[in-house]
Design a protein around this motif. Structure first.
Motif, PDB file in Angstrom:
ATOM      1  N   ASN A  10       0.766  -1.072   0.116  1.00  0.00           N
ATOM      2  CA  ASN A  10      -0.080   0.006   0.096  1.00  0.00           C
ATOM      3  C   ASN A  10       0.674   1.153  -0.184  1.00  0.00           C
ATOM      4  N   ALA A  11       2.108   1.027   0.148  1.00  0.00           N
ATOM      5  CA  ALA A  11       3.071   2.308   0.472  1.00  0.00           C
ATOM      6  C   ALA A  11       2.391   3.188  -0.814  1.00  0.00           C
ATOM      7  N   ALA A  12       2.595   3.090  -1.903  1.00  0.00           N
ATOM      8  CA  ALA A  12       2.434   3.809  -2.889  1.00  0.00           C
ATOM      9  C   ALA A  12       1.049   4.861  -3.057  1.00  0.00           C
ATOM     10  N   ALA A  13       0.063   3.536  -2.834  1.00  0.00           N
ATOM     11  CA  ALA A  13      -1.382   4.143  -3.036  1.00  0.00           C
ATOM     12  C   ALA A  13      -1.780   5.074  -1.894  1.00  0.00           C
ATOM     13  N   ASP A  14      -1.266   4.659  -0.534  1.00  0.00           N
ATOM     14  CA  ASP A  14      -1.423   5.459   0.532  1.00  0.00           C
ATOM     15  C   ASP A  14      -0.887   7.119   0.356  1.00  0.00           C
ATOM     16  N   PHE A  15      -0.048   7.341  -0.315  1.00  0.00           N
ATOM     17  CA  PHE A  15       0.117   8.763  -0.768  1.00  0.00           C
ATOM     18  C   PHE A  15      -0.803   9.630  -1.502  1.00  0.00           C
ATOM     19  N   HIS A  37      -3.211  10.656   5.082  1.00  0.00           N
ATOM     20  CA  HIS A  37      -2.378   9.521   4.966  1.00  0.00           C
ATOM     21  C   HIS A  37      -2.684   8.763   6.009  1.00  0.00           C
ATOM     22  N   PRO A  38      -2.876   7.332   5.976  1.00  0.00           N
ATOM     23  CA  PRO A  38      -3.149   6.301   7.220  1.00  0.00           C
ATOM     24  C   PRO A  38      -1.927   6.444   8.293  1.00  0.00           C
ATOM     25  N   GLU A  39      -0.731   6.710   7.934  1.00  0.00           N
ATOM     26  CA  GLU A  39       0.278   6.958   8.891  1.00  0.00           C
ATOM     27  C   GLU A  39       0.450   8.302   9.359  1.00  0.00           C
ATOM     28  N   SER A  40      -0.340   9.133   9.003  1.00  0.00           N
ATOM     29  CA  SER A  40      -0.103  10.526   9.511  1.00  0.00           C
ATOM     30  C   SER A  40      -0.192  10.762  10.975  1.00  0.00           C
ATOM     31  N   LEU A  41       0.710  11.168  11.910  1.00  0.00           N
ATOM     32  CA  LEU A  41       0.449  11.820  13.299  1.00  0.00           C
ATOM     33  C   LEU A  41      -0.055  12.981  13.145  1.00  0.00           C
ATOM     34  N   PHE A  42       0.472  13.826  12.363  1.00  0.00           N
ATOM     35  CA  PHE A  42       0.069  15.249  12.054  1.00  0.00           C
ATOM     36  C   PHE A  42       0.283  15.426  10.759  1.00  0.00           C
ATOM     37  N   GLU A  43      -0.673  15.822   9.996  1.00  0.00           N
ATOM     38  CA  GLU A  43      -0.724  16.195   8.483  1.00  0.00           C
ATOM     39  C   GLU A  43      -1.510  17.531   8.167  1.00  0.00           C
ATOM     40  N   LEU A  44      -0.943  18.460   7.418  1.00  0.00           N
ATOM     41  CA  LEU A  44      -1.408  19.757   7.143  1.00  0.00           C
ATOM     42  C   LEU A  44      -2.389  19.666   6.150  1.00  0.00           C
ATOM     43  N   ARG A  88       8.058   1.203  -2.170  1.00  0.00           N
ATOM     44  CA  ARG A  88       8.672   2.635  -2.632  1.00  0.00           C
ATOM     45  C   ARG A  88       9.247   2.962  -3.684  1.00  0.00           C
ATOM     46  N   ARG A  89       9.829   2.055  -4.355  1.00  0.00           N
ATOM     47  CA  ARG A  89      10.274   2.166  -5.783  1.00  0.00           C
ATOM     48  C   ARG A  89       9.222   2.610  -6.573  1.00  0.00           C
ATOM     49  N   ALA A  90       7.785   2.249  -6.348  1.00  0.00           N
ATOM     50  CA  ALA A  90       6.788   2.731  -7.039  1.00  0.00           C
ATOM     51  C   ALA A  90       6.317   4.102  -6.849  1.00  0.00           C
ATOM     52  N   LEU A  91       6.964   4.560  -5.933  1.00  0.00           N
ATOM     53  CA  LEU A  91       6.733   6.041  -5.975  1.00  0.00           C
ATOM     54  C   LEU A  91       7.555   7.120  -6.618  1.00  0.00           C
ATOM     55  N   ILE A  92       8.485   6.251  -7.424  1.00  0.00           N
ATOM     56  CA  ILE A  92       9.281   6.900  -8.298  1.00  0.00           C
ATOM     57  C   ILE A  92       9.149   6.476  -9.775  1.00  0.00           C
ATOM     58  N   PRO A 122       0.910  13.868  -5.859  1.00  0.00           N
ATOM     59  CA  PRO A 122       0.307  13.749  -6.969  1.00  0.00           C
ATOM     60  C   PRO A 122      -0.986  14.361  -7.225  1.00  0.00           C
ATOM     61  N   SER A 123      -1.311  15.546  -6.486  1.00  0.00           N
ATOM     62  CA  SER A 123      -2.708  16.286  -6.642  1.00  0.00           C
ATOM     63  C   SER A 123      -3.501  15.419  -5.801  1.00  0.00           C
ATOM     64  N   SER A 124      -3.237  14.790  -4.762  1.00  0.00           N
ATOM     65  CA  SER A 124      -4.247  13.992  -4.131  1.00  0.00           C
ATOM     66  C   SER A 124      -5.434  14.629  -3.304  1.00  0.00           C
ATOM     67  N   ASN A 125      -5.400  16.032  -3.239  1.00  0.00           N
ATOM     68  CA  ASN A 125      -6.488  16.640  -2.666  1.00  0.00           C
ATOM     69  C   ASN A 125      -6.999  17.666  -3.426  1.00  0.00           C
ATOM     70  N   GLY A 126      -7.124  17.474  -4.622  1.00  0.00           N
ATOM     71  CA  GLY A 126      -7.370  18.618  -5.776  1.00  0.00           C
ATOM     72  C   GLY A 126      -6.606  19.064  -6.478  1.00  0.00           C
ATOM     73  N   ALA A 127      -6.745  19.630  -7.579  1.00  0.00           N
ATOM     74  CA  ALA A 127      -5.580  20.005  -8.647  1.00  0.00           C
ATOM     75  C   ALA A 127      -4.488  20.892  -7.980  1.00  0.00           C
ATOM     76  N   TYR A 128      -3.329  20.495  -8.207  1.00  0.00           N
ATOM     77  CA  TYR A 128      -1.974  21.006  -7.605  1.00  0.00           C
ATOM     78  C   TYR A 128      -2.157  21.111  -5.952  1.00  0.00           C
ATOM     79  N   THR A 129      -2.917  20.187  -5.488  1.00  0.00           N
ATOM     80  CA  THR A 129      -3.087  20.448  -3.986  1.00  0.00           C
ATOM     81  C   THR A 129      -2.784  19.006  -3.370  1.00  0.00           C
ATOM     82  N   ASP A 130      -1.715  18.992  -2.497  1.00  0.00           N
ATOM     83  CA  ASP A 130      -1.609  17.743  -1.757  1.00  0.00           C
ATOM     84  C   ASP A 130      -1.379  18.346  -0.099  1.00  0.00           C
TER      85      ASP A 130
END
Lengths: 1002, 503
Positions: free
Chosen positions: B281-286, B291-298, B352-356, B375-383
């Motif tokens: 899941n490493a690539a998909a989670d980004f 992100h499921p691993e986030s303790l603090f995410e902006l 993690r190689r799949a993230l490149i 990858p614009s995961s939260n809208g255009a130009y937005t991560d």
């Protein structure tokens, strides 16, 4: 009250009884000039106190004792006339008093005879600009008063203007004077966010009786903390008792841009482009032929390196220009009787600008009424309503390719305006890839304004000499702005059309209460005025923006699918003050006056909420001394001296209190709004102090056929508002403080001559000139300059500090500059910059001549300015020797081409920067020059039809006129209008207007 | 005569009334802004100030971009392809003089607001019981954020306590941030202050974080409904604060046991929802928000915060994705590519190689390696920006264990991580070699998340550079460029701050 009337009645009866032995004389008093009866003229038996006043029809009836030999007729504004009694009918024909010295001028909260003025006050009569094709009266100040510098900041009809009285000596404070229309304090400036709309354009200039300019601090001090830049008082016309006067006038004319930039035609332009590419390629070690191919590819992309057999030329300046039609219609009725006087007027203006889609329409209504309710109580009202509609381009200065003035200069002349089928061309080569004509025609920018500047006052005569007045005035405007860009414009294509609407409401009201007392004890004349004034100014703006318009023909926001934003803002300030004026003179010879105002403002910090502003002045009418009686050469001589302290308010309405503002937003799910402190409290911030000393001399020769007013002044502004940098780790960037100091000093000269005066022909002249210089004396924090040397301590304000251009190297055509050691360099660094000049004129003024021959009047006004350095932002784009795809000035044909050639224009070089050199278009003294000019600002011929004709048609007064504005300009300035310099890239030049008209009066 | 008297009296009264009510008569209240008394009248007002701090963290010059990827550009994970980068990070990638973090103004803007909250919120009177829990939370978050911002200032502008160089131009330079712990509410309080020492700042950070944790823990006693285990990672929580405190101890040096304790608390499933991504899941989670691993995410809301040209000019997407050839076919200023050295660290099959991915751009034919972490995961130009992730805490804990000599325990954590990434676990050392291995593992796991610069710096190592950056020279630890310059305006205002050496 009743008692008093009764006793007067008894007194009258007694008088009549006593002199019943005398004769009754009757008669009519008329004006010599117009032949109209004059009411209210005092008719006295010479040598006695017996007298009456004429009635509304100018008639009187007076019983005179047998011993009476002559009657004296006197009225304000007319020469005293004594007529021997010969029979029982004595008619008088009064000559209006042409001696300027008995004229009355308006001062703050009162009027004063000009002969008694001790400050420095200029007066402009409304008749001097009557029927001129100007939309706002501030334009009428141009060239007509010494020391008043006026520049049009936009040629948009009804557009903005900048007025500086006696120079400026501030950095962040306001530089504009306080305008007061019939007692209502106005805010100057623009009212629209879409195009240039001058708030003062709501006053029809034809309604104005006179404009007074309080130039010295002692005169202006009665307006306290708002008076630091001088005060302009506007008085509108009032009715006069007597026969009603109807005046109607109509003008039509046209407006043209008289001095557009001379740009290259397409073929010549392309020649320069090829040269630029060739030079670049050769310099890079490649062949000229390769460069020529690149030029072809860049200019004619469809031909893949080929060039069309004939290069079609498109003149973009012509494409966006128009000859604007102007029309102006005025109607006024004035008159009244002994108790009620009125002036009612209406007008309609329709003015096109010189650029497509630029227009200003205005309708105004005015009613100025005055009614004596009783002997003691008078009510007067001045009501005005103006509606205007303006459409026109944005007037923000700068590099905006979507505006006509920038856009067309940057459009290469090989670009078509229209396609063959009549649609707009949208494929462009060059810097500007938008079709300027399409932009102007399809974008909607308009502003609609409703504005009233009205007041109501009550005056009560408590006792002889003592009166009280309450006054309320309002300046209210509602402005609606609309901007709409359809999806057909490239700028709005992505958003499928975008629009915004704003509603602005400005409420500005003044309330004043004053008490006035005047008393003469023998030769001692006193008058005192005291009062209180409160003013509140608020402005609200409500804006909505949206995108995604279903159809280009629905331009209102409701036609959009996606709202993108809303905003509402509020701002405002309050001022309040106690004011006072005291005057004293002895025999009218020794004159003293003092003004006081204890003034507070919401813009001042808590520790400095109120301040005392004051002025004192004195005058000595030397001419009235006995020792002057023996000579006849000098007909007037008065010395004046004044000193005063006024204020310049901070421009930020809420700059002194701690504030929390919007602090972004954050959150998920659901955004929350943030609040953050954005300003520290500033309890010590307050007004800038403006101290001014003035010495004046009024001189008249040969029965005042020559009069001269000479004034010399020094104005020192201290406590200038400047930002003090705070440590960034405090969380704040800076805080304003009162710290700097600057001075301005100068001489104002106003010379009036009546050169020729015969029965049929007269020639009179006004010449005014003002010398002014300023100097920055001190900045805060020990700084010696701010704004990159624009303000440098010890030098005049508004320095141009940049590289010094050394011309073109005759050997290779590269631009050269001087380094700091005055040696030639091709690549100057910041250390090589010089003070090139400052933007203050050495002197400026105006020159008016008036010729009259019978009914024919010719007057013309020249306006001039000398010695100000100006920079030409537009030249940086259109003086590049063809090194860029912008169109270029014809002057660029002088570019360097052959070794040994001496020229100031560098060789063409694609990309502007020779390797290892400095860009020829970067700012340097090459783009700085003196913008001195003399301009025939206005000329006016009018012909009053002779009585022989007017009697036949039954209209007593018919005048035909022809007028012109901005007719001729003499200047070496390279820009299109020397009135607007500096960031002139998007400047709307002043038009040349020629109009003809007719006015009738009966 | 009587009339006259009335008039005198009336006039006198008019003037008297005027003078006494002078101050009031010339006051007018703003409506687009409010006075401090209005802004801070209740707990919600203080919460709005806290929102402003989160908003400041979002700026591109701070966590919005520079803290997220500049650490890779300044070191060796990232190669800036100058031909296509639109001048972005060209100088940072070469460690040019002055090309560095610049968070001073934003960080201190945030600190002043946090000081306002911390010093003022306890003084609120008549707080309704329904708001008592919120009051505790706002203060706890404010304390943690103040600790975090000071920690950023300390590690950008100063050295770590146990890693002050002893030789070279910067020998024994122990100046850190300017320590301001009370709000600036008057101009007089804004007077210049000198920089505090490294230890003073670290002590203050530790104190803030401990106070924050205590405040979070007191929440349930004030309000039974107080939530310790937040359902999302968008605000600071007790869990993140433990993680941050552990990180501070790790940077401090010699506090590894305390660090391990804090990391354990941070990952305690009773107080955090963060979990290690499952294998595959490493690539998909980004692409997941959060992100499921986030303790603090902006978090960013595209329609409000990334509208207009801001995203396409400044966002992480535009920096790290090839123009025209990215998955969304958006135009970018992409030029921040994955260095060949980093690619070489990742074995085939590692999730993690799949993230490149390798791609040319639509304007340039050269093929580069691109990171797909934004990858614009939260809208255009937005991560969203991940400030702390589970894997990061795991590796920091492993490091703290290894520093104490617990090599097998440290290796076990690395194996746990690598297993969840489908990476081989055969070669993971159980000796002192695990110490260096952990740093490589941090590169593999945390590339393009801004850690690399700080990891090299806090360990006193030379900053290595990608071979593709031919003009770049490794930056030895004694080099002055290890510290960022304090803005020159601050120095000209107060030369005794002082500036970092050699700037």
């Amino acid at each position: 009250m009743k008692k008093l009337v009764l006793s007067l009645f008894i007194l009258c009866c007694t008088v009549m009884t006593v002199f019943s032995q005398g004769r009754t004389i009757t008669g009519t008093v008329t004006s010599n000039e117009e032949g109209l009866p004059i009411p209210g003229v005092s008719v006295k038996v010479k040598g006695t106190n017996l007298g009456v006043s004429t009635n509304a029809n100018g008639k009187y009836s007076l019983v005179v004792p047998a011993t009476a030999t002559a009657l004296e007729f006197s009225s304000l504004g007319f020469v005293l006339q004594t007529i021997a009694i010969n029979g029982t009918v004595v008619n008088a024909s009064l000559v209006s008093d042409s001696k300027a010295l008995t004229e009355v001028i308006v001062t703050g909260y009162g009027v004063q005879k000009k002969r008694e003025v001790t400050g420095a006050i200029a007066q402009i009569k409304g008749e001097s600009f009557q029927d001129q094709p100007i939309q706002s009266f501030d334009k009428a100040l141009q060239g007509r008063a010494a020391g008043v510098q006026v520049n049009s900041t936009s040629g948009q009809p009804g557009g903005g203007i900048s007025v500086n009285i006696r120079g400026t000596a501030t950095i962040n404070g306001s530089t504009q004077p306080l305008y007061i229309v019939d007692g209502v304090q106005m805010n100057s400036g623009g009212v629209s966010g879409q195009t240039s709309v001058n708030t003062l354009a709501s006053i029809n200039p034809n309604d104005i009786e006179s404009i007074e300019i309080l130039k010295d601090a002692a005169s202006a001090a009665i307006y306290g903390s708002l008076a630091g830049n001088g005060v302009v008082l506007i008085t509108t016309k009032k009715g006069k008792a007597g026969k009603s006067v109807i005046r109607a006038s109509a003008q039509i004319g046209n407006a043209k841009q008289y001095n557009p930039y001379e740009l290259l035609d397409a073929a010549t332009w392309y020649k320069l482009r090829v040269e630029a590419f060739e030079n670049q390629y050769v310099r890079a070690g490649l062949s000229a032929a390769q460069g020529a191919i690149e030029a072809a590819k860049a200019t004619f992309p469809a031909l893949a390196g080929g060039v069309p057999a004939t290069i079609d030329d498109y003149n973009w300046i012509d494409a966006v220009s128009q000859t604007g039609k102007n029309s102006q219609y005025d109607l006024s009725v004035s008159g009244g009787d002994a108790k009620t006087k009125f002036f009612i007027s209406g007008s309609y203006n329709n003015n096109d600008g010189t650029i497509l889609s630029s227009n200003f329409k205005r309708g105004t209504l005015r009613a100025n009424l005055e009614h004596a309710i009783s002997d003691k109580l008078t009510i007067s009202a001045s009501l005005s309503l103006a509606a205007n509609k303006a459409t026109g381009p944005s007037t923000n200065a700068g590099f905006f390719t979507n505006t006509p003035f920038t856009g067309v200069l940057l459009t290469a002349p090989v670009n078509k305006v229209y396609n063959a089928d009549g649609t707009f061309n949208t494929t462009f080569v060059g810097t500007n890839n938008q079709n300027s004509v399409q932009n102007i025609k399809q974008e909607i920018r308009k502003a609609g304004t409703f504005q009233t500047v009205s007041n109501l006052s009550l005056t009560y005569k408590i006792l002889p000499g003592l009166s009280a007045k309450v006054f309320g005035g309002v300046d209210f405007s509602d402005v609606s702005d609309l901007n709409y860009r359809p999806a057909t414009l490239s700028a709005a294509a992505g958003s499928v059309g975008s629009g915004s609407e704003s509603f602005r409401r400005n409420i500005n009201y003044t309330t004043t209460g004053t008490v006035n007392y005047a008393k003469n004890i023998g030769d001692h004349n006193f008058s005192v005025l005291g009062g209180f004034e409160f003013r509140e100014v608020t402005g609200t703006v409500l804006t909505g923006t949206a995108q995604g318009f279903a159809s280009p023909v629905i331009s209102l926001l409701s036609g959009a699918s996606t709202p993108t934003g809303t905003a509402s803002t509020f701002t405002g300030y309050r001022t309040a003050g106690i004011l006072g004026n005291a005057k004293y003179d002895y025999k009218g010879k020794y004159l003293f006056s003092t003004n006081l105002r204890y003034d507070g403002s919401s813009r001042f910090g808590a520790n400095q909420k109120f301040g005392l502003f004051y002025g004192v002045s004195a005058g000595w009418r030397v001419i009235d001394e006995d020792f002057m009686k023996s000579q006849t050469t000098v007909s007037d001589l008065k010395l004046r001296a004044s000193y005063g302290e006024t204020g310049v308010q901070p421009t930020d309405n809420f700059g002194v209190i701690a504030l929390y503002g919007i602090g972004g937003q954050y959150g998920n799910p659901g955004l929350s709004g943030g609040l953050r402190p954005n300003q520290l409290p500033n309890p010590d911030l307050t007004w800038e102090v403006s101290k001014q000393v003035n010495f004046g001399l009024d001189l008249g020769f040969l029965k005042n056929r020559i009069t001269l007013a000479f004034d010399i002044y020094r104005k020192t502004n201290s406590d200038l508002i400047l930002p003090r940098t705070l440590p960034g780790d405090s969380g704040f960037g800076s805080i304003n403080e009162n710290a700097g100091k600057a001075k301005t000093e100068g001489i104002d000269i106003d010379l009036n001559t009546r050169n020729i005066e015969t029965k049929d022909f007269s020639w009179s002249t006004n010449f005014n000139i003002a010398f002014n210089r300023n100097e920055l004396l001190q900045l805060n924090n020990g700084l010696t300059n701010i704004s990159d040397f624009f303000y440098t301590v010890g030098m005049p304000l508004y320095q141009i500090f940049t590289f010094k251009y050394a011309g073109v190297n005759p050997a290779d055509g590269r631009p050269m500059y001087y380094d700091k050691n005055s040696n030639i360099t091709y690549n100057p660094t910041n250390a090589d910059r010089y003070y090139i000049g400052d933007q203050n004129p050495d002197f400026f003024g105006g020159f008016t001549n008036t010729f009259k021959y019978k009914g024919l009047t010719l007057d013309f006004l020249f306006q001039y300015q000398y010695g100000n350095s100006a920079y030409l932002q537009s030249a940086q784009y259109i003086e590049q020797s063809g090194s860029i795809a912008n169109n270029q000035l014809v002057s660029q044909l002088d570019r360097w081409t052959t070794p040994g050639q001496l020229t100031a224009v560098p060789r063409a070089f694609q990309g502007q920067v020779e390797p290892g050199g400095y860009s020829m278009i970067n700012f340097s003294s090459r783009f700085v020059e003196k913008a001195s000019y003399i301009r025939l600002k206005s000329a006016n011929i009018s012909y009053k039809l002779p009585e022989s004709i007017t009697q036949k048609i039954g209209i007593p007064n018919v005048t035909l006129s022809l007028q012109g504005l901005n007719l001729v300009t003499f200047t070496n300035y390279r820009g299109d209008d020397p009135e607007n310099t500096g960031n002139n890239l998007n400047f709307y030049p002043n038009p040349r207007i020629i109009s003809g008209g007719i006015s009738v009066q009966f | 005569m009587k009339n006259k008297l009335y008039i005198y009296v009336a006039t006198a009264l008019l003037f008297a009334v005027t003078v006494t009510s002078c101050e009031k008569i010339v006051e007018i209240d703003p409506q687009n802004s409010v006075t401090p008394a209005v802004a801070l009248k209740d707990v919600d007002g203080y919460q709005s100030v806290l929102i402003s701090v989160y908003d400041r963290l979002q700026t591109y010059g701070y966590y919005g971009r520079d803290m997220a990827i500049m650490g890779d550009a300044l070191a060796d994970n990232l190669f800036t392809a100058t031909a296509i980068s639109g001048s972005r990070y060209n100088t940072q990638n070469l460690n040019s003089r002055g090309a560095h973090y610049n968070i001073w103004a934003n960080a201190y803007g945030a600190i002043n607001e946090l000081n306002i909250i911390i010093s003022g919120i306890d003084g609120l009177q008549d707080v309704p019981t329904s708001k008592a829990g919120l009051r505790v939370r706002v203060k706890a978050e404010a304390l943690a954020l103040r600790g975090m911002v000071y920690f950023d200032l300390a590690r950008i502008y100063g050295y770590e306590p146990t890693k002050v160089p002893t030789t070279g131009t910067n020998a024994n330079f122990n100046k850190s941030a300017v320590l301001r712990l009370t709000p600036t509410t008057l101009a007089a309080e804004a007077a210049s202050k000198p920089r505090a020492t490294i230890l003073e700042v670290y002590a203050s950070i530790e104190k803030d974080l401990l106070a924050s944790i205590a405040a979070f823990q007191s929440g349930p006693s004030v309000d039974a409904a107080f939530v310790i285990k937040s359902s999302n990672p968008y605000r600071v929580t007790e869990s993140f604060t433990h993680g941050l405190l552990g990180k501070v101890y790790l940077y401090w040096g010699g506090k590894d046991a305390a660090a391990v304790t804090e990391f354990d608390k941070a990952l305690n499933p009773t107080i955090t929802t963060a979990v290690l991504s499952a294998a595959g899941n490493a690539a998909a989670d980004f692409k997941k928000v959060p992100h499921p691993e986030s303790l603090f995410e902006l978090n960013y809301v595209q329609s409000v915060e990334v509208v207009g040209v801001t995203g396409s000019n400044d966002g992480l997407f535009t920096y790290t994705q090839p123009t025209g050839t990215n998955a969304n076919n958006l135009a970018t200023f992409g030029g921040q590519t994955v260095s060949n050295e980093l690619v070489a660290l990742l074995e085939p099959g590692d999730d993690r190689r799949a993230l490149i991915f390798s791609a040319r751009t639509s304007t340039n034919a050269v093929v580069y390696n691109w990171a797909n972490k934004y990858p614009s995961s939260n809208g255009a130009y937005t991560d969203n920006v991940k400030i702390m992730r589970y894997a990061d805490v795991l590796l920091m804990k492993a490091e703290a264990l290894a520093n104490q000599g617990f090599y097998p325990q440290a290796a076990a954590l690395v194996v746990q991580l690598r297993t969840s990434r489908n990476a081989t676990v055969v070669g993971v050392p159980v000796t002192a070699a695990i110490i260096d291995y952990i740093q490589d593992e941090r590169r593999r796991e945390l590339f393009f998340e801004g850690h690399r610069w700080f990891d090299l710096k806090r360990l006193g190592k030379t900053i290595t550079k990608p071979a593709q950056a031919t003009a770049a020279v490794p930056v030895v630890y004694t080099d002055y460029r290890i510290l960022a310059p304090i803005p020159t305006g601050e120095i000209s205002l107060n030369p005794s701050l002082p500036q970092n050496p050699n700037y």
